[in-house]
Write an enzyme that holds these catalytic residues in place. Structure first.
Site, PDB file in Angstrom:
ATOM      1  N   SER A  48       0.818  -1.216   0.000  1.00  0.00           N
ATOM      2  CA  SER A  48       0.000   0.000   0.000  1.00  0.00           C
ATOM      3  C   SER A  48       0.849   1.262   0.000  1.00  0.00           C
ATOM      4  O   SER A  48       0.389   2.335  -0.396  1.00  0.00           O
ATOM      5  CB  SER A  48      -0.937   0.010   1.215  1.00  0.00           C
ATOM      6  OG  SER A  48      -0.192   0.019   2.419  1.00  0.00           O
ATOM      7  N   LYS A  50       2.936   2.010   2.921  1.00  0.00           N
ATOM      8  CA  LYS A  50       3.124   2.429   4.321  1.00  0.00           C
ATOM      9  C   LYS A  50       4.562   2.868   4.599  1.00  0.00           C
ATOM     10  O   LYS A  50       4.805   3.978   5.085  1.00  0.00           O
ATOM     11  CB  LYS A  50       2.767   1.275   5.281  1.00  0.00           C
ATOM     12  CG  LYS A  50       1.354   0.802   5.219  1.00  0.00           C
ATOM     13  CD  LYS A  50       1.118  -0.326   6.203  1.00  0.00           C
ATOM     14  CE  LYS A  50       2.013  -1.539   5.962  1.00  0.00           C
ATOM     15  NZ  LYS A  50       1.815  -2.154   4.636  1.00  0.00           N
ATOM     16  N   SER A 118      -0.541  -4.493  10.517  1.00  0.00           N
ATOM     17  CA  SER A 118      -1.383  -4.494  11.724  1.00  0.00           C
ATOM     18  C   SER A 118      -2.848  -4.689  11.352  1.00  0.00           C
ATOM     19  O   SER A 118      -3.642  -3.754  11.455  1.00  0.00           O
ATOM     20  CB  SER A 118      -1.180  -3.216  12.546  1.00  0.00           C
ATOM     21  OG  SER A 118      -1.259  -2.049  11.764  1.00  0.00           O
TER      22      SER A 118
END
Length: 215
Positions: A48, A50, A118
Site C-alpha cells: 500500500s 506504508k 497491523s
C-alpha cells in the site's frame, strides 16, 4: 487456546519487579525536544505504501529539525520479533511488542512512526490505549487490493496466490480497515510526496510540531 506468545489471564508482573522512577521526567524530555510526542501508526495492506510514505514523512521531519524514529515492520522482524511467524497469534504478539516499544519512544519525547500491516482493529486499539489521549494517530494508507497486487514490490502476492505463503493479509488472512482514522491517505490518487506533505500538514495543524495547546 493460549499460544506461547499470548498472556494468560492469571499472568501478572512479579511482586519482585518494582517500577523505578527516573529523575528526568517525560515532561522534561518533551520540553527539551520542543514538540508533542506522538505515535503515527501507518496501517494498510502489503504494497500500500506504508513504509515509503512513513519514510518520506520522517525525512521531512528531519529537515524541520524534529526528533523522530521510524519502526518498520520488516526491519523489526530482523531483530526484536525475529522469533515470530505470521499466524494470527504471532501477528497479535508482533503488534503488542511494537506498541510497547513505541510507548517508550513517546515517553522519550519523540514522534515515532510505525509502518505495519497491523490487520486487526483490536490490536491497533490496544496500542492506542497504551498512551494518553492525543498521543496516537492512526494513518490509514488506503490502497485497493488490486493496486497493491499489481505493484507487488516484493513478489509476495504472487507467492501467496501460488500457495507458497500462508496467512497472507488480503489473500487468505483478513485485513480490518480502520473505521475512523485520524489521517486517511488514498495512495492510488496521491503520490508519495503529496501523502507525506499531507501528514506533516496535519501534524502542524494539530500542534504536534511545537509546544503549546493542541487544536
Amino acid at each position: 487456546m493460549t499460544t506461547p506468545y499470548q498472556r494468560k489471564d492469571h499472568d501478572s508482573v512479579s511482586d519482585d519487579v518494582v517500577w523505578h522512577n527516573s529523575t528526568v521526567t517525560h515532561e522534561d524530555r518533551v520540553i527539551q525536544k520542543g514538540q508533542k510526542p506522538v505515535i503515527l501508526w501507518f496501517t494498510g495492506l502489503s504494497g500500500s505504501g506504508k513504509s515509503t510514505v512513513a519514510n518520506a514523512v520522517e525525512s521531512k521531519l528531519m529537515q524541520m529539525a524534529k526528533h523522530s524514529y521510524l519502526l518498520d515492520g520488516d526491519n523489526v522482524r530482523h531483530g526484536l520479533n525475529k522469533d515470530l511467524g505470521f499466524s494470527d497469534a504471532d501477528r497479535i504478539e508482533n503488534i503488542r511488542r511494537i506498541g510497547e516499544v513505541a510507548k517508550l519512544f513517546v515517553d522519550a519525547g519523540n514522534i515515532v512512526l510505525t509502518a505495519f500491516i497491523s490487520p486487526f482493529i483490536s490490536d491497533r486499539q490496544q496500542v492506542r490505549e497504551l498512551v494518553t489521549e492525543g498521543e496516537f494517530i492512526e494513518v490509514f494508507v488506503d490502497t485497493p487490493l488490486d493496486v497493491c497486487e499489481a505493484r507487488d514490490p516484493k513478489g509476495l502476492y504472487k507467492k501467496a496466490r501460488a500457495g507458497e505463503i500462508k496467512h497472507f493479509t488480503g489473500i487468505d488472512s483478513e485485513y480490518q480497515a480502520p473505521v475512523n482514522p485520524e489521517i486517511h491517505l488514498k495512495t492510488a490518487d496521491l503520490n508519495i510526496e503529496a501523502c507525506a506533505d499531507f501528514v506533516v500538514a496535519e501534524l502542524e495543524k494539530k500542534g504536534y510540531l511545537q509546544l503549546g495547546e493542541q487544536h
